[in-house]
Scaffold this active site. Structure first.
Site, short mmCIF file in Angstrom:
data_model
loop_
_atom_site.label_atom_id
_atom_site.label_comp_id
_atom_site.label_asym_id
_atom_site.label_seq_id
_atom_site.Cartn_x
_atom_site.Cartn_y
_atom_site.Cartn_z
N SER A 1 0.82 -1.20 0.00
CA SER A 1 0.00 0.00 0.00
C SER A 1 0.87 1.26 0.00
CB SER A 1 -0.94 -0.05 1.21
OG SER A 1 -1.92 0.95 1.14
N HIS B 1 -2.73 -1.11 -4.76
CA HIS B 1 -4.18 -1.06 -4.88
C HIS B 1 -4.66 0.38 -4.84
CE1 HIS B 1 -4.63 -0.07 -0.64
NE2 HIS B 1 -3.84 -1.09 -0.33
#
Length: 235
Positions: free
Chosen positions: A115, A138
């Site tokens: 992330s 993501h």
């Protein structure tokens, strides 16, 4: 004799204290002085995480980075990463500080750089990743109340654009490739995005090299020597 032992004990305690409090240490050798910073667990932002969660507090890391940059004793920074991600603004703030440092910086992804850990991994001047390490890419996600209006989605887009710009500016990965990885479906259960591992991260240009601790330190010392001699750093 007892005074010597007490003095040695105090030196040991002084050396251990920064590791216990902030997960950082300073290593002094004949080749130079390296400050080691660990970013682990979850990046803690404006809200406190539960005491049972392993976290890295941005209010600790930011002044520490400023100290490293200004210190006449410290020659370079080694960042050890094993993070699940966390607060976007706190993570980007730390990444921007590392990227703006004039001193040699090297990052090493161990375990995971997920992330917001991706911008942190590429923020150093040279980046390494262990063969078994993973990186999850993501879209931006928000916790709590989300108002379903166009302004919310525009805000999402702007945050993702900030991350895209930072990652592509501080690595060799193409914007189209990173966007595709971010929005890929079918790979993550109940989510959108991709998981890439050591060699793949290097092949895509996200991370510079495969390696471990000795590789990262060797690279950092080379950069320190080049900086001291005034030579241009090798690619």
């Amino acid at each position: 004799m007892e005074e010597n032992q007490q003095g040695e004990q105090q030196e040991i305690e002084q050396a251990i204290q920064p590791i216990v409090e902030m997960g950082s240490s300073t290593i002094r050798t004949g080749r130079g002085t390296v400050h080691v910073l660990t970013i682990v667990g979850q990046i803690e932002g404006h809200q406190l995480l539960p005491p049972t969660s392993k976290s890295t507090k941005y209010e600790h890391v930011m002044p520490l980075l400023a100290m490293v940059e200004e210190s006449e004793e410290v020659d370079g920074l080694l960042v050890l990463l094993n993070t699940v991600g966390g607060d976007i603004e706190a993570g980007l703030g730390i990444a921007e500080l590392i990227a703006s440092m004039s001193k040699p910086t090297v990052s090493l992804v161990l375990g995971g750089g997920h992330s917001i850990g991706v911008p942190l991994a590429v923020s150093a001047k040279r980046s390494f990743i262990a063969p078994s390490a993973a990186m999850t890419i993501h879209p931006v996600r928000l916790n709590g109340l989300v108002i379903g209006v166009p302004q919310t989605f525009y805000y999402f887009e702007r945050i993702q654009e900030r991350i895209l710009q930072f990652v592509t500016a501080n690595s060799s990965i193409k914007r189209e490739t990173f966007t595709k990885l971010m929005l890929q479906t079918g790979e993550l259960a109940a989510d959108v995005g991709s998981v890439i591992y050591g060699e793949e991260a290097v092949e895509l240009g996200l991370i510079d090299r495969i390696g471990g601790l000795s590789d990262a330190l060797s690279c950092l010392h080379e950069m320190i020597e080049e900086r001291k001699s005034g030579a241009a750093p090798s690619p």
